[in-house]
Design an enzyme around this catalytic site. Structure first.
Site, PDB file in Angstrom:
ATOM      1  N   ASP A 294       0.832  -1.206   0.000  1.00 15.40           N
ATOM      2  CA  ASP A 294       0.000   0.000   0.000  1.00 15.40           C
ATOM      3  C   ASP A 294       0.870   1.261   0.000  1.00 15.40           C
ATOM      4  O   ASP A 294       1.853   1.351   0.738  1.00 15.40           O
ATOM      5  CB  ASP A 294      -0.859  -0.033   1.282  1.00 15.40           C
ATOM      6  CG  ASP A 294      -1.864   1.104   1.350  1.00 15.40           C
ATOM      7  OD1 ASP A 294      -2.759   1.125   0.497  1.00 15.40           O
ATOM      8  OD2 ASP A 294      -1.750   1.958   2.247  1.00 15.40           O
TER       9      ASP A 294
ATOM     10  N   GLU B 202       1.301  -0.472  -5.081  1.00 14.15           N
ATOM     11  CA  GLU B 202       0.362   0.617  -5.371  1.00 14.15           C
ATOM     12  C   GLU B 202       1.213   1.819  -5.779  1.00 14.15           C
ATOM     13  O   GLU B 202       1.618   2.634  -4.973  1.00 14.15           O
ATOM     14  CB  GLU B 202      -0.501   0.973  -4.158  1.00 14.15           C
ATOM     15  CG  GLU B 202      -1.658   1.886  -4.575  1.00 14.15           C
ATOM     16  CD  GLU B 202      -2.189   2.797  -3.480  1.00 14.15           C
ATOM     17  OE1 GLU B 202      -3.167   3.517  -3.760  1.00 14.15           O
ATOM     18  OE2 GLU B 202      -1.635   2.817  -2.367  1.00 14.15           O
TER      19      GLU B 202
HETATM   20  C1  NOJ Z   1      -4.328   3.240  -0.618  1.00 12.49           C
HETATM   21  C2  NOJ Z   1      -5.498   2.338  -0.406  1.00 12.49           C
HETATM   22  O1  NOJ Z   1      -5.820   1.714  -1.623  1.00 12.49           O
HETATM   23  C3  NOJ Z   1      -6.614   3.216   0.124  1.00 12.49           C
HETATM   24  O2  NOJ Z   1      -7.848   2.544   0.140  1.00 12.49           O
HETATM   25  C4  NOJ Z   1      -6.208   3.694   1.487  1.00 12.49           C
HETATM   26  O3  NOJ Z   1      -7.180   4.585   1.976  1.00 12.49           O
HETATM   27  C5  NOJ Z   1      -4.852   4.416   1.442  1.00 12.49           C
HETATM   28  N1  NOJ Z   1      -3.881   3.733   0.635  1.00 12.49           N
HETATM   29  C6  NOJ Z   1      -4.287   4.545   2.828  1.00 12.49           C
HETATM   30  O4  NOJ Z   1      -3.837   3.302   3.297  1.00 12.49           O
END
Ligand code: NOJ
Ligand code: CA
Length: 576
Positions: A239, A299
């Protein structure tokens, strides 16, 4: 029988093949190995179809209105039939659920709302029986403020975990240490009166950033990955990797013209995002992943292909699968824009990972719908991201044409950013609604009222009904995924762009040895004409076998140029 003829040499072509539905066959092709790499040097994750599951919303086994791990296990046969090889489950760890799981209070347990560790082990074991791997979501940048590490960190300036987070004095008695902003609409610094310092959080105040410059943090996080690898997890989706490090001098970010959706000044986040130190952390996570033959998906929000390239690592020693999220920002459907992007990604020389939507982004069905050709567009978008060279990550419900179901009023909003930013920012509830299994109550997700409402469109867009309809979005996905698993050219073939001057029709070959798969996508609302001349591609006297189309009308005749219905798909196998 439908005959097609090519322009130059009028070679006749065989028949329309309706691809058989059913289990697409995950067995490796002759010559390929199940473990390690195949004849082309491709590892399992390069041919795998990944499927993102938002566990709150997939299947509710105990009827409390919230999905759970047992629910996911009951749907593994569905996923296997669909052609899925790996599921990525968004965070299912204990969490106060401020950010619906992205605020983790214990990285080595399962939240009781989702089940038990036994349920998790069973999910992995049942997945294994079906060749479906499990990928977990690792929230590397921050924990919950209820994590023991933070509770201790906050307790005193000299606590054992104080330096596990980013604590700083304010500028004098009032103002925070600098001008950085949280991406979730608040300040990035929260004052703690007990110790008289501020802590930093790029997301909600309940999500304090870990201090990755502290070796103890790094070690603890590596240990977390080992814990799950030993339980049979095949990898992690990491993430928010670009937020791992901040400038230690806390230099103010440059302020840009204009305001964001929360009405705050725009900022160039050059001092709290994408710092070069991120790559060191990625390399270490990769070293651990390699010990277990696992895959790391990132991500990785990037503005261009060069930035994306960096996440693979200068020596291919960082992320195997940094997500290419750039297509999600394209406005509308322009063949030119996609063609240029795909060319740039291929030129970068790495294995692409195309993503069309996820739990933070408006569903693709809603983004592209024109009110007239919605299902055709959904099929066309599917054909695009599932026939390109690279790994694909689906989002649950895309295969049935699920639409966004945004909250109708501020009171209905669950996602805190939607409450804060209403009405400009409605939050992400709309793309997180329950999976639509049938046209019954709550779309068959749960007997209880689900945590988010099901849209009226579930009456038509649901698994049970679409399974029976050979022309449904689901049937199209199933045929497409079957092809993706069985056609050598779709697994291993090069990408060869054709008819590049056409602004409405995207045409390409996936070419592998003496054969190829031809893909023609009409990205416009008008009928288009697509030339079928392959003479420049080394196929001088080709045979063409139609594999899959989304045409409504039968096409008959001899064609040098193929008539393409609005937003239609034509996929054919080419042999010499
Ligand atoms: C990216 C995640 O996909 C999202 O859903 C989340 O709110 C943020 N990172 C914080 O962890
Ligand atoms: Ca439940």
């Amino acid at each position: 029988m439908i005959k097609y003829f090519f322009k130059a040499n009028l070679v006749s072509i065989v028949l329309t093949a309706i691809v058989a539905l059913g289990f697409p066959g995950l067995a490796p092709r002759a010559g390929a190995q199940q473990k390690g790499v195949d004849a082309e040097g491709h590892a399992w994750w390069q041919h795998a179809v990944f499927y993102e599951i938002y566990p709150r919303s997939f299947a509710d086994s105990n009827n409390d209105g919230i999905g759970d791990l047992k629910g996911i296990t009951t749907k593994l046969d569905y996923l296997k039939e669909l052609g899925v090889n790996a599921i990525w489950i968004t965070p299912c760890f204990p969490s106060p659920q401020v950010d619906f799981g992205y605020d983790v209070s214990d990285y080595q347990a399962i939240d009781p709302m989702y089940g038990t560790m036994e349920d998790f082990d069973r999910l992995v074991a049942e997945g294994k029986k079906r060749d479906i791997r499990v990928i977990l979501d690792f929230v590397v940048n921050h924990t919950s403020d209820q994590h023991q590490w933070f509770i201790d960190s906050k307790s005193s300036k000299t606590s054992a975990h104080r330096d596990w987070y980013i604590w700083r004095d304010g500028k004098g008695p009032g103002p925070p240490p600098n001008n950085w902003l949280s991406t979730f609409g608040t300040a990035a610094w929260t004052f703690d009166s007990k110790t008289g310092q501020y802590y930093y959080h790029y997301f909600y105040p309940q999500q304090p950033d870990l201090n990755w410059r502290n070796a103890a943090v790094e070690k603890a996080m590596m240990d977390v990955t080992r814990f799950w690898y030993k339980r049979g997890v095949a990898g992690f989706r990491l993430d928010a990797v670009d937020t791992l490090y901040e400038d230690p001098n806390l230099t103010d970010n440059p302020v840009l013209p204009g305001t964001d959706k929360f009405g705050r000044p725009n900022m160039d986040e050059k001092y709290n995002k994408k710092l070069p130190e991120v790559h060191g952390a990625m390399r270490k996570l990769r070293t651990t992943a390699d010990e277990y033959g696992s895959v790391l998906i990132g991500e990785t929000w990037t503005s261009n292909v060069d930035q994306l390239k960096d996440y693979y690592g200068a020596n291919n020693d960082e992320l195997q699968m940094p997500m290419d999220l750039m297509m999600t920002g394209f406005k509308g459907l322009s063949a030119d824009e996609y063609r240029k992007h795909i060319a740039a990604v291929n030129a970068a020389g790495h294995w692409p990972v195309y993503v069309i939507t996820n739990h933070d982004i408006v569903r693709s069905y809603t983004r592209y719908a024109d009110g007239t050709h919605n299902d055709d567009i959904a099929k066309m978008v599917a054909a695009l991201y599932l026939t390109l060279r690279g790994s694909a990550i689906m989002y649950y419900g895309e295969e049935i044409g699920m639409e966004n179901n945004d909250p109708k009023s501020k009171d209905d909003v669950q996602d805190p950013i939607g409450k804060l930013g209403w009405p400009q920012e409605k939050g992400r509830d709309g793309e997180r609604t329950p999976m639509q299994w049938n046209h019954g109550a709550n779309a068959g997700f749960s007997v209880a009222k689900p945590w988010l409402p099901v849209p009226a469109s579930a009456m038509a867009h649901n698994v049970a009904d679409e399974m029976k309809d050979p022309d449904s979005v689901l049937s199209f996905y199933r045929k497409l995924l079957a092809l993706r698993h069985t056609e050598a050219a779709l697994l291993d073939g090069d990408y060869v762009s054709l008819n590049e001057e056409n602004p409405n029709v995207l045409t390409y070959l996936r070419r592998y040895k003496g054969e190829a798969v031809l893909v023609i996508l009409n990205m416009s609302a008008a009928e288009q004409r697509a030339p079928l001349d392959l003479s420049a591609t080394g196929f001088s006297a080709p045979k063409l076998e139609v594999l899959l189309t989304s045409f409504h009308k039968q096409v008959k005749g001899m064609f040098a140029v193929l008539p393409m219905e609005p937003y239609s798909v034509f996929i054919a196998k080419i042999t010499k």
